[in-house]
Design an enzyme around this catalytic site. Sequence first.
Site, PDB file in Angstrom:
ATOM      1  N   HIS A   1       0.825  -1.229   0.000  1.00  7.32           N
ATOM      2  CA  HIS A   1       0.000   0.000   0.000  1.00  7.32           C
ATOM      3  C   HIS A   1       0.854   1.271   0.000  1.00  7.32           C
ATOM      4  O   HIS A   1       0.522   2.249   0.672  1.00  7.32           O
ATOM      5  CB  HIS A   1      -0.957   0.019   1.202  1.00  7.32           C
ATOM      6  CG  HIS A   1      -1.926  -1.121   1.210  1.00  7.32           C
ATOM      7  ND1 HIS A   1      -3.028  -1.162   0.394  1.00  7.32           N
ATOM      8  CD2 HIS A   1      -1.948  -2.289   1.908  1.00  7.32           C
ATOM      9  CE1 HIS A   1      -3.687  -2.283   0.600  1.00  7.32           C
ATOM     10  NE2 HIS A   1      -3.047  -3.000   1.503  1.00  7.32           N
TER      11      HIS A   1
ATOM     12  N   ASN B   1     -10.758  -2.835   1.413  1.00  6.17           N
ATOM     13  CA  ASN B   1     -10.276  -2.974   0.034  1.00  6.17           C
ATOM     14  C   ASN B   1     -11.412  -2.639  -0.926  1.00  6.17           C
ATOM     15  O   ASN B   1     -12.577  -2.625  -0.530  1.00  6.17           O
ATOM     16  CB  ASN B   1      -9.827  -4.416  -0.239  1.00  6.17           C
ATOM     17  CG  ASN B   1      -8.434  -4.696   0.316  1.00  6.17           C
ATOM     18  OD1 ASN B   1      -7.578  -3.815   0.365  1.00  6.17           O
ATOM     19  ND2 ASN B   1      -8.213  -5.920   0.732  1.00  6.17           N
TER      20      ASN B   1
ATOM     21  N   TYR C   1      -0.825  -4.151  11.822  1.00  2.04           N
ATOM     22  CA  TYR C   1      -0.893  -2.761  11.342  1.00  2.04           C
ATOM     23  C   TYR C   1      -0.267  -1.774  12.330  1.00  2.04           C
ATOM     24  O   TYR C   1       0.563  -0.967  11.940  1.00  2.04           O
ATOM     25  CB  TYR C   1      -2.338  -2.392  10.984  1.00  2.04           C
ATOM     26  CG  TYR C   1      -2.733  -2.949   9.626  1.00  2.04           C
ATOM     27  CD1 TYR C   1      -2.744  -4.315   9.387  1.00  2.04           C
ATOM     28  CD2 TYR C   1      -3.068  -2.109   8.581  1.00  2.04           C
ATOM     29  CE1 TYR C   1      -3.083  -4.832   8.154  1.00  2.04           C
ATOM     30  CE2 TYR C   1      -3.404  -2.618   7.324  1.00  2.04           C
ATOM     31  CZ  TYR C   1      -3.416  -3.985   7.124  1.00  2.04           C
ATOM     32  OH  TYR C   1      -3.741  -4.488   5.885  1.00  2.04           O
TER      33      TYR C   1
END
Length: 502
Positions: free
Chosen positions: A58, A131, A341
């Site tokens: 990303h 997404n 994350y």
Amino acid sequence: MADDKYYTLAEGCPFANNASAVLMRGKQGSGLGLLQDTQLIETLAHFSRERIPERVVHAKAVGSYGEFEATRDCSDFTSASFLNKVGKKTPVLQRVSTVGPESGSADTSRDVHGWAMKFYTDEGNQDFVFNNTPVFFIRDPLKFPSLNRSHKRHPQTHLPDANMFWDFHVGNPEGIHQLLILFSDRGTPKSVRYMHSYSGHTYKFTKPDGSFKYAKIHVKTQQGVENLSSQEATRIAGEDPDFMIRDMFEAIERGEYPTWNIYVQLMSPEEAENYKWNIFDMTKVWSHTEFPLQQIGRLTMNRNPQNYFADIEQAAFSPSTMVPGIAASADPVLQARLFAYPDAARYRLGVNYQQLPTNAAKAQVYCPFQRDGAMRFDDNYGGDPNYVGSWIKPTKFYQDAKGIRASALALHTDHEKWVGEVSAYTSEITDDDFVQPAALWEVLGRVSGQQDRVIENLVGSLTGVKYPELRRAVYSLFGRVNNNLGFMLQERTEAVIKTVQN
Ligand code: NDP
């Protein structure tokens, strides 16, 4: 820039000359540099440190600010305060990215697009890290690094590699549903403004009484879905690799603010137990007919970042960032992302990344057991105790002010009881895994020529596979979705390869 600004060094010393190094000059006019030239040394030293680690996935992204407006009072299924009053507005940061390619890559590459949103709610931040597809390639989180490496560069050639890509997917065929979407028209969206996004994961919407509903979230573009053909995407990649960033930035500058409606599908725990699909399996969707979409709000993006690095590159999103009323489900990929994350943010931005202005909650933050660490910018909780003791009751003020009991707050464990045994997870594929892809193949047939374009797009990738047995395995994988699809894929790919060889 304001007229009253004058130039200084980073420590504030006003400086007359911002454009020349100080030298011991000889006859020719040039000469030796001096260590006492603080401006030169600081400028060079800072320059070589101005990149932070690029996100391993990303990396290339479009970012903007906007607002969410609740269109439904959702207190019948969640206590999340930003959803509990029609018309309530919450500021939002959005970051939409490709997944595999690097920051300098073309944003029209065929790829899944990440869709991260930070809702700065009055009960702390709510991050959604979605997404633009409703399913994912894997359901066992251990495969996540392998999946992404197989979509990136080969360790020897440093080139994207169709052999590696297809070898991963033949070995891990549970991704067939996502593959079909990736190679459909939606694999090359026209721009951010024209895509939907989806939670993919099942979430939980919770209430203070301990009850909850499972939920899937859908973000639907109000500009209409529009896609590029493969040929257009390739052409634009050469002519304007930053096409999507430009499209969004310029639309917002023109005052054409893109909007999305946000919907939920809800399922009770009892329905989940009896549903034909495992709702914690990210390769599956829930039928729209059985679990209809209910609108909960509207998203409008209406402000460009002032500074890309400060606002977008330093932004960190994590599914673990949740408000009371929203909780994670037992989806193993979601569970792993809850760790991965924020861990990536700590590595990329440092341990105090939550204090960076773009990440900082707009609600009160008082978390005195997380203090010190590199780049602490605030008063670091002054002299307040740094240990758990009797001095502060958890969220006491909040409870008193809102008249609710402690268990109503963000205690994600309150809603479920688990009994089980420890064993290795198996994500072996069965015939069931082909039911939804087969339904999608029929859905794709509703748009004229789309099935043919899926085949063409797949052929374009498969002609790069040099091993005949690997190609055969791919034909047989798609043949399990639809016989004719497998057959056409084989016929057309082998015909192209034969022509090239002759
Ligand atoms: P429906 O007929 O109710 O819905 C079909 C869905 O397919 C719509 O959401 C549509 O999106 C979407 N769609 C159309 N073209 C594509 C594409 N190229 N790539 C991905 N999605 C596309 O059917 P069901 O709910 O019974 O689902 C049938 C199949 O549709 C599923 O197996 C799944 O593969 C796919 N799908 C289902 C979704 C769901 O949440 N149920 C979501 C997305 C896809 P739109 O509304 O924009 O037209």
